[in-house]
Design a protein around this motif. Sequence first.
Motif, PDB file in Angstrom:
ATOM      1  N   HIS A  66      15.248  -0.427   2.166  1.00 18.82           N
ATOM      2  CA  HIS A  66      14.335   0.136   3.136  1.00 18.82           C
ATOM      3  C   HIS A  66      13.415   1.116   2.409  1.00 18.82           C
ATOM      4  N   ALA A  67      12.119   0.893   2.488  1.00 19.57           N
ATOM      5  CA  ALA A  67      11.184   1.796   1.813  1.00 19.57           C
ATOM      6  C   ALA A  67      11.087   3.102   2.587  1.00 19.57           C
ATOM      7  N   ASP A  68      10.800   4.196   1.875  1.00 23.62           N
ATOM      8  CA  ASP A  68      10.664   5.484   2.552  1.00 23.62           C
ATOM      9  C   ASP A  68       9.248   5.697   3.080  1.00 23.62           C
ATOM     10  N   GLY A  69       8.291   4.959   2.518  1.00 24.14           N
ATOM     11  CA  GLY A  69       6.929   5.135   2.995  1.00 24.14           C
ATOM     12  C   GLY A  69       6.033   4.018   2.504  1.00 24.14           C
ATOM     13  N   GLY A  70       4.874   3.878   3.139  1.00 23.81           N
ATOM     14  CA  GLY A  70       3.902   2.885   2.713  1.00 23.81           C
ATOM     15  C   GLY A  70       3.928   1.657   3.583  1.00 23.81           C
ATOM     16  N   GLN A  71       2.912   0.778   3.371  1.00 22.27           N
ATOM     17  CA  GLN A  71       2.836  -0.462   4.139  1.00 22.27           C
ATOM     18  C   GLN A  71       3.036  -1.654   3.225  1.00 22.27           C
TER      19      GLN A  71
ATOM     20  N   THR B 215      10.973  -1.776  -6.477  1.00 19.96           N
ATOM     21  CA  THR B 215       9.779  -2.305  -5.825  1.00 19.96           C
ATOM     22  C   THR B 215      10.013  -3.701  -5.274  1.00 19.96           C
ATOM     23  N   VAL B 216      10.523  -4.605  -6.112  1.00 23.10           N
ATOM     24  CA  VAL B 216      10.671  -5.980  -5.615  1.00 23.10           C
ATOM     25  C   VAL B 216      11.793  -6.086  -4.587  1.00 23.10           C
ATOM     26  N   GLU B 217      12.775  -5.198  -4.662  1.00 24.81           N
ATOM     27  CA  GLU B 217      13.824  -5.247  -3.641  1.00 24.81           C
ATOM     28  C   GLU B 217      13.281  -4.790  -2.284  1.00 24.81           C
TER      29      GLU B 217
ATOM     30  N   GLN C 290       0.826  -1.199   0.000  1.00 24.18           N
ATOM     31  CA  GLN C 290       0.000   0.000   0.000  1.00 24.18           C
ATOM     32  C   GLN C 290       0.861   1.249   0.000  1.00 24.18           C
ATOM     33  N   ARG C 291       0.730   2.014  -1.040  1.00 22.25           N
ATOM     34  CA  ARG C 291       1.428   3.301  -1.166  1.00 22.25           C
ATOM     35  C   ARG C 291       2.914   3.211  -0.889  1.00 22.25           C
ATOM     36  N   LEU C 292       3.529   2.199  -1.479  1.00 18.45           N
ATOM     37  CA  LEU C 292       4.974   2.032  -1.343  1.00 18.45           C
ATOM     38  C   LEU C 292       5.692   3.207  -2.004  1.00 18.45           C
ATOM     39  N   HIS C 293       6.609   3.800  -1.246  1.00 16.70           N
ATOM     40  CA  HIS C 293       7.289   4.993  -1.730  1.00 16.70           C
ATOM     41  C   HIS C 293       8.784   4.848  -1.506  1.00 16.70           C
ATOM     42  N   LYS C 294       9.574   5.164  -2.536  1.00  9.11           N
ATOM     43  CA  LYS C 294      11.023   5.076  -2.386  1.00  9.11           C
ATOM     44  C   LYS C 294      11.702   6.167  -3.212  1.00  9.11           C
ATOM     45  N   GLU C 295      12.585   6.908  -2.563  1.00  9.42           N
ATOM     46  CA  GLU C 295      13.319   7.969  -3.275  1.00  9.42           C
ATOM     47  C   GLU C 295      14.806   7.709  -3.179  1.00  9.42           C
ATOM     48  N   TYR C 296      15.512   8.041  -4.243  1.00 13.41           N
ATOM     49  CA  TYR C 296      16.980   8.074  -4.197  1.00 13.41           C
ATOM     50  C   TYR C 296      17.370   9.540  -4.340  1.00 13.41           C
ATOM     51  N   GLY C 297      17.731  10.172  -3.252  1.00 15.91           N
ATOM     52  CA  GLY C 297      18.011  11.607  -3.318  1.00 15.91           C
ATOM     53  C   GLY C 297      16.754  12.327  -3.758  1.00 15.91           C
ATOM     54  N   SER C 298      16.858  13.053  -4.871  1.00 14.62           N
ATOM     55  CA  SER C 298      15.691  13.802  -5.311  1.00 14.62           C
ATOM     56  C   SER C 298      14.848  13.012  -6.311  1.00 14.62           C
ATOM     57  N   LEU C 299      15.353  11.808  -6.693  1.00 12.74           N
ATOM     58  CA  LEU C 299      14.632  11.020  -7.688  1.00 12.74           C
ATOM     59  C   LEU C 299      13.601  10.117  -7.004  1.00 12.74           C
ATOM     60  N   VAL C 300      12.350  10.242  -7.444  1.00 14.85           N
ATOM     61  CA  VAL C 300      11.317   9.367  -6.893  1.00 14.85           C
ATOM     62  C   VAL C 300      11.293   8.098  -7.738  1.00 14.85           C
ATOM     63  N   ALA C 301      11.787   7.003  -7.189  1.00 11.52           N
ATOM     64  CA  ALA C 301      11.892   5.763  -7.959  1.00 11.52           C
ATOM     65  C   ALA C 301      10.571   4.993  -7.918  1.00 11.52           C
ATOM     66  N   VAL C 302       9.920   4.976  -6.762  1.00 11.97           N
ATOM     67  CA  VAL C 302       8.621   4.315  -6.623  1.00 11.97           C
ATOM     68  C   VAL C 302       7.688   5.318  -5.959  1.00 11.97           C
ATOM     69  N   ASP C 303       6.592   5.612  -6.642  1.00 12.27           N
ATOM     70  CA  ASP C 303       5.740   6.728  -6.255  1.00 12.27           C
ATOM     71  C   ASP C 303       4.366   6.216  -5.828  1.00 12.27           C
ATOM     72  N   ASP C 304       4.242   5.829  -4.566  1.00 12.76           N
ATOM     73  CA  ASP C 304       2.966   5.380  -4.018  1.00 12.76           C
ATOM     74  C   ASP C 304       2.306   4.263  -4.823  1.00 12.76           C
ATOM     75  N   VAL C 305       2.981   3.145  -4.857  1.00 12.94           N
ATOM     76  CA  VAL C 305       2.478   1.987  -5.586  1.00 12.94           C
ATOM     77  C   VAL C 305       1.687   1.080  -4.645  1.00 12.94           C
ATOM     78  N   SER C 306       0.521   0.625  -5.101  1.00 11.86           N
ATOM     79  CA  SER C 306      -0.283  -0.305  -4.311  1.00 11.86           C
ATOM     80  C   SER C 306      -0.718  -1.476  -5.180  1.00 11.86           C
ATOM     81  N   PHE C 307      -0.577  -2.681  -4.663  1.00 10.61           N
ATOM     82  CA  PHE C 307      -1.120  -3.851  -5.360  1.00 10.61           C
ATOM     83  C   PHE C 307      -1.126  -5.037  -4.397  1.00 10.61           C
ATOM     84  N   GLN C 308      -1.781  -6.113  -4.839  1.00 11.73           N
ATOM     85  CA  GLN C 308      -1.799  -7.337  -4.040  1.00 11.73           C
ATOM     86  C   GLN C 308      -1.417  -8.490  -4.930  1.00 11.73           C
ATOM     87  N   VAL C 309      -0.788  -9.475  -4.337  1.00 13.44           N
ATOM     88  CA  VAL C 309      -0.491 -10.700  -5.079  1.00 13.44           C
ATOM     89  C   VAL C 309      -1.160 -11.849  -4.346  1.00 13.44           C
TER      90      VAL C 309
END
Lengths: 247, 302
Positions: free
Chosen positions: B55-60, B46-48, B8-27
């Motif tokens: 370490h993700a910056d945000g989300g569950q 995402t898969v890492e 849910q709302r997975l968020h990951k940034e590298y410096g100023s680059l937003v690599a994963v921007d609030d991604v949500s899904f289920q498997v």
Amino acid sequence: MRTLMKTTWVELKLFAREPLTVLFTFAIPFVVLFVLGGVFGNRPADPHVYRGFGILNYYVPAYIALVVAAIGLIALPVHLAAYRERGVLRRFRASTIPVWSVLGGQVAATFLIGVLASLILVVLALAVYHTRSPQSLVGVLAAFFLGAIMFATLGLFLGLALPTARAAQGAGVLLWFVMMQISGPGAPPEVLPTALLRVADATPLKHLVVLMQDPWFGLGWNGPEMLIVLGFFVVAALLTIVFARRS
Amino acid sequence: MGTVIEVQRLHKEYGSLVAVDDVSFQVMAGEIFGLLGPNGAGKTTTVECLQGLRHADGGQMRVLGLDPWKERSSLRRRIGSQLQESALPDRLKVWEALDLFATTSLSRSAREQLLEQWGLADKRNTSFSSLSGGQRQRLFVALALVNQPEVVFLDEVTTGLDPAARRTTWDLIEQIRERGTTVVLVSHFMDEVERLCQRVAVVNHGRIVALDTPARLVEQRAQQRRVLFHWEGEPLSWLESLPHVRAVQQQGNQVEVQGDGAVFQHVAAALLQRGIEPDDLRVERPTLEEVFLQMVGKSDEE
Ligand SMILES: Nc1ncnc2c1ncn2[C@@H]1O[C@H](COP(=O)(O)OP(=O)(O)OP(=O)(O)O)[C@@H](O)[C@H]1O
Ligand SMILES: [Mg+2]
């Protein structure tokens, strides 16, 4: 524990498959010992130099320390930095093998290789040049154990902190060479200028050499030197933990 | 069939680059879930994060009910990972790698079976540095499976494989699923995703731009048709007034009519009425590849 034994065993096998490293580790101290032995023989002790113990007697424990330093400062960091650089550490991180087992395996392998190289050195020196055998075996073994673990930990830190295997090689060889010259296994401390002796005091090898020599020559266990070697170990261990977390 | 991975709302940034921007899904348990997207879309990141490697910056996130970062060592024992980029020690032999990665002692027969399955039986004594790219790739999959994981993450698993090895790998991935293992498959290849995945998330610039079964992804856009023919003569812009026609483009003597549904029938009838009978009149439906490029292109314009 089982994992640590597995990684140690694998690291030992990998080491044995690197002919150049094996040669370097086992051959260099000998070559130096034989050259020295050929030039000077085991001359009777001169009280003004070599701490008054005679040249080859002086060098055997110093070379053991030197071998341990070579494996810790060069072989281990190069190996570990290459792991990081090439993604091997990532590969282990993503498996069930804890990173601590990988690092622990490298320390253990370094230690065992150090034991083997030292044994060969001592046996040859005793057999060929009839150098003095250790007066306090327990003291020598304790000093060896401490020194080997300290240098291996220092090697972990270098391997984790330096960006590439090439950088690790450069830094390791430089450190090792400087220490070899000034910290005891090169020129005897009596002939070094005071300034260099002060620099040598800052190197871990100098303290390990004395820590090894004292029980070897029957001067007893050197508590202050032990504390200094332990101090180097603690600092190296803390730095290793910091960098292992970060990488 | 429960949920195996919940993001849910997975968020990951590298410096100023937003690599994963609030991604949500289920498997879901037992499915092959695809992550499809162009270079730099954020798939690997995402898969890492899901594997506890970053370490993700945000989300569950929950993987097998565990927090992938806080409980990563428990998670590690239940998942298998094939990383996009990694290596083994140069002089480590294939069988040694399998032994090392196995948490419990691997019986000789289990080891041989894995080697056999992944076409590495005659390479068991070869050192890692002497393996070809494809052989390394297959060894990594074998290593990901050695502990019978409940979920496997495969990141560009068929990149660098020859066509035959690719097909074998597809069959093996299907076998993994048949054994009840959930698979998360990161890929660039439409044919692979179409063939293997029950559901696929299309990722671009760190966002999911579509999530569905491969068939429905095509179907949603498959309403769109292109009618193509050659015509030398007056402009045919009057075609735009026909039902189902969206646009008409004429470049030189090449005409393209864009529309949906029965656009072809209407265009053909209208042309015939006016006595225009092009002999190369044809209709095209989009492929998954075009659908993909369209989706990815569209979010590029934003
Ligand atoms: N360690 C890193 N440091 C800084 N930026 C990174 C790092 N890893 C990835 N990135 C950036 O994050 C973005 C997403 O990268 P990621 O590897 O997740 O993409 P991807 O979808 O897997 O791409 P590809 O298909 O090329 O493998 C890219 O722009 C990449 O440059
Ligand atoms: Mg990637």
